[in-house]
Structure formats: C-alpha cells, structure tokens
Write a protein that holds these residues in place. Structure first.
Motif, mmCIF file in Angstrom:
data_model
loop_
_atom_site.group_PDB
_atom_site.id
_atom_site.type_symbol
_atom_site.label_atom_id
_atom_site.label_comp_id
_atom_site.label_asym_id
_atom_site.label_seq_id
_atom_site.Cartn_x
_atom_site.Cartn_y
_atom_site.Cartn_z
ATOM 1 N N SER A 32 1.066 -1.185 -0.072
ATOM 2 C CA SER A 32 -0.096 0.078 -0.064
ATOM 3 C C SER A 32 0.896 1.213 0.150
ATOM 4 C CB SER A 32 -0.892 0.049 1.337
ATOM 5 O OG SER A 32 -1.671 -0.986 1.425
ATOM 6 N N ALA A 33 2.086 0.955 -0.003
ATOM 7 C CA ALA A 33 3.174 2.167 0.228
ATOM 8 C C ALA A 33 3.458 3.108 -1.014
ATOM 9 C CB ALA A 33 4.082 1.755 0.958
ATOM 10 N N VAL A 34 3.744 4.219 -0.921
ATOM 11 C CA VAL A 34 4.344 5.010 -2.315
ATOM 12 C C VAL A 34 5.402 4.294 -2.466
ATOM 13 C CG1 VAL A 34 5.308 7.195 -2.968
ATOM 14 C CG2 VAL A 34 3.159 7.026 -1.706
ATOM 15 N N LYS A 35 5.820 3.997 -3.880
ATOM 16 C CA LYS A 35 7.193 3.308 -4.115
ATOM 17 C C LYS A 35 7.792 4.205 -5.190
ATOM 18 C CE LYS A 35 5.690 -1.252 -3.270
ATOM 19 N NZ LYS A 35 4.227 -1.462 -3.100
ATOM 20 N N THR A 36 9.184 4.025 -5.236
ATOM 21 C CA THR A 36 10.306 4.927 -6.134
ATOM 22 C C THR A 36 9.874 4.113 -7.431
ATOM 23 O OG1 THR A 36 12.053 3.395 -5.665
ATOM 24 C CG2 THR A 36 11.893 5.208 -4.223
ATOM 25 N N LYS A 49 10.440 6.377 1.696
ATOM 26 C CA LYS A 49 10.441 6.650 3.024
ATOM 27 C C LYS A 49 10.705 7.964 3.133
ATOM 28 C CE LYS A 49 11.515 2.065 4.399
ATOM 29 N NZ LYS A 49 12.406 1.198 4.901
ATOM 30 N N GLN A 50 10.200 8.576 4.521
ATOM 31 C CA GLN A 50 10.341 9.829 5.045
ATOM 32 C C GLN A 50 11.171 9.735 6.162
ATOM 33 O OE1 GLN A 50 6.742 11.946 5.941
ATOM 34 N NE2 GLN A 50 6.806 12.874 3.698
ATOM 35 N N PHE A 51 12.359 10.441 6.323
ATOM 36 C CA PHE A 51 13.239 10.147 7.360
ATOM 37 C C PHE A 51 13.175 11.303 8.446
ATOM 38 C CE2 PHE A 51 15.423 7.987 3.767
ATOM 39 C CZ PHE A 51 15.387 6.810 4.221
ATOM 40 N N HIS A 52 13.252 11.161 9.620
ATOM 41 C CA HIS A 52 13.361 12.454 10.525
ATOM 42 C C HIS A 52 14.817 12.746 10.699
ATOM 43 C CE1 HIS A 52 9.323 11.820 12.254
ATOM 44 N NE2 HIS A 52 9.529 10.497 11.882
ATOM 45 N N THR A 70 14.496 7.081 15.604
ATOM 46 C CA THR A 70 13.085 6.904 15.117
ATOM 47 C C THR A 70 12.979 6.156 13.997
ATOM 48 O OG1 THR A 70 13.398 9.192 13.833
ATOM 49 C CG2 THR A 70 12.724 9.225 16.314
ATOM 50 N N ASP A 71 11.701 5.672 13.680
ATOM 51 C CA ASP A 71 11.491 4.841 12.581
ATOM 52 C C ASP A 71 11.211 5.666 11.346
ATOM 53 O OD1 ASP A 71 11.349 2.456 13.961
ATOM 54 O OD2 ASP A 71 9.130 2.630 14.590
ATOM 55 N N ASP A 72 11.297 5.187 10.096
ATOM 56 C CA ASP A 72 10.932 5.866 9.035
ATOM 57 C C ASP A 72 9.642 5.819 8.848
ATOM 58 O OD1 ASP A 72 13.981 5.638 8.852
ATOM 59 O OD2 ASP A 72 13.920 4.001 7.471
ATOM 60 N N VAL A 73 9.153 6.750 8.034
ATOM 61 C CA VAL A 73 7.558 6.909 7.989
ATOM 62 C C VAL A 73 7.604 6.708 6.223
ATOM 63 C CG1 VAL A 73 5.677 8.582 7.752
ATOM 64 C CG2 VAL A 73 7.254 8.698 9.702
ATOM 65 N N ARG A 74 6.351 5.811 6.219
ATOM 66 C CA ARG A 74 6.001 5.374 4.802
ATOM 67 C C ARG A 74 4.607 6.177 4.463
ATOM 68 N NH1 ARG A 74 6.288 -0.963 4.903
ATOM 69 N NH2 ARG A 74 8.415 -1.478 5.761
ATOM 70 N N LEU A 75 4.444 6.257 3.367
ATOM 71 C CA LEU A 75 3.099 7.141 2.815
ATOM 72 C C LEU A 75 2.421 6.302 2.134
ATOM 73 C CD1 LEU A 75 4.803 10.490 1.694
ATOM 74 C CD2 LEU A 75 3.699 9.926 3.808
ATOM 75 N N LEU A 76 0.962 6.198 2.335
ATOM 76 C CA LEU A 76 -0.001 5.523 1.815
ATOM 77 C C LEU A 76 -0.196 5.960 0.260
ATOM 78 C CD1 LEU A 76 -2.194 3.307 2.192
ATOM 79 C CD2 LEU A 76 -4.010 5.008 2.651
#
Length: 189
Positions: A134-138, A145-148, A160-166
């Motif tokens: 379900s995640a956005v893919k390259t 992924k989004q990183f902090h 912190t965990d990386d963030v995935r986008l729907l």
C-alpha cells in the motif's frame, strides 16, 4: 504599526471590508504518543497518555469559565497508536487508554452543548511498519520513506522509525474504512 498602515490601505484604497467575526481561540490537544520501552531487556512499543478525554473536558471547561467564548480544538493522537501510527490506520476508534468510547462521546457532547468546535485529527496517510503493497514506491519499486532529521547536527535521526506514505490510489478506500466507526458512534447518539 506597519500592519495597521497596511490594513488601512487595504480598506481605504482596495475596498477590503473589515471582518466583523472575531477569530476563534484555537487549541491543539495531544491525546497519546507511543514510545519505545523495554521489559527485561526486550524492546516493545507502548502508548503514553498525555491528555485524556476527561482532561480535555476539564481544560475546555476552565477556558469557558475564564470567558473565552469561541473555541476550536484540534485533538491529535486520540485514535490508533497515538500521534503517529505504527501500522496503517484501519479504523478510527477512541483509544481505551484515554477513556474509551463513552468518555470520547461525553467530550463531544460537552463540546456540542457549549458551542466548541472539535476537530478529531486522523492521519490515514502516514505509518511506520507493515503493508508494503500500500506504500508509495520509487521508480525502482522500493518503498519511498520519509526520514526524521536532527536539525542541530544536520543528520538523520536513527532512533526514530522511518515513515511510509499510503499510495494515493488507496487513500479513498482507507478514509472510508477509517471513518466508518466514527459515523457509527455518531449514529448511536
């Protein structure tokens, strides 16, 4: 002073009318957050309550007692795993840790009776684990992924965990599924 001069210019020269409505007092409340803990050296993720539903009523009541009339509240972290979802949010239900459905409904009732606007913030787009399909893919079919980042040292925060986008194609379905329990709660009352 400069803002007053510019406002007068907009009113006199450009025909802008003064807005008779007073602005709302906007309050952000944080319900729960998740944090990493360990028991006998075994790491796990736990939730910590920040503002329960009862405490939210107390805060709003004290603001009303102080004479603040028009209040708008954005309540974040009231559902799922708290402020940021660990797994993709399937259903938006009030967290038991904060008081459960009854206390959440009493908060909404209090707000409705007192003319307070409550915006229950739900993030269906961001999550940290699971559901790679379900995640956005390259373009290379890897999960995007989004990183902090730590601003103080311009480095990625590895704690912190990386963030995935729907994926955008899944947002409509995810929204309908997430909001269904809230609509059912409001139908019951």
């Amino acid at each position: 002073g400069m803002a007053t001069v510019y406002r007068n210019y907009l009113e006199n020269e450009c025909g802008l009318e003064k807005n008779p409505q007073k602005p709302s007092f906007v309050l952000d409340l944080y319900g729960a957050i998740d944090y990493k803990a360990s028991f006998l050296g075994i790491p796990y993720t736990s939730n910590k309550k920040l503002t329960t539903y009862e405490q939210a009523v107390e805060i709003l009541s004290s603001l009303k007692d102080e004479g603040i009339a028009d209040i708008a509240v954005r309540y974040m972290g009231w559902t799922g795993d708290g402020l940021l979802n660990i797994y993709r949010l399937k259903k938006a239900k009030p967290i038991e840790l904060l008081g459960g459905e009854k206390k959440y409904l009493s908060l909404l009732d209090y707000a409705g009776e007192n003319g307070i606007k409550i915006y229950s913030d739900v993030d269906i787009v961001k999550y940290r684990k699971g559901s790679a399909s379900s995640a956005v893919k390259t373009v290379f079919e890897q999960i995007s992924k989004q990183f902090h980042f730590l601003r103080s040292v311009y480095s990625r925060d590895t704690k912190t965990d990386d963030v995935r986008l729907l994926a955008p194609s899944r947002i409509d379905e995810a929204f309908k599924n997430a909001i269904k329990p809230i609509l059912e709660l409001s139908d019951e009352n």
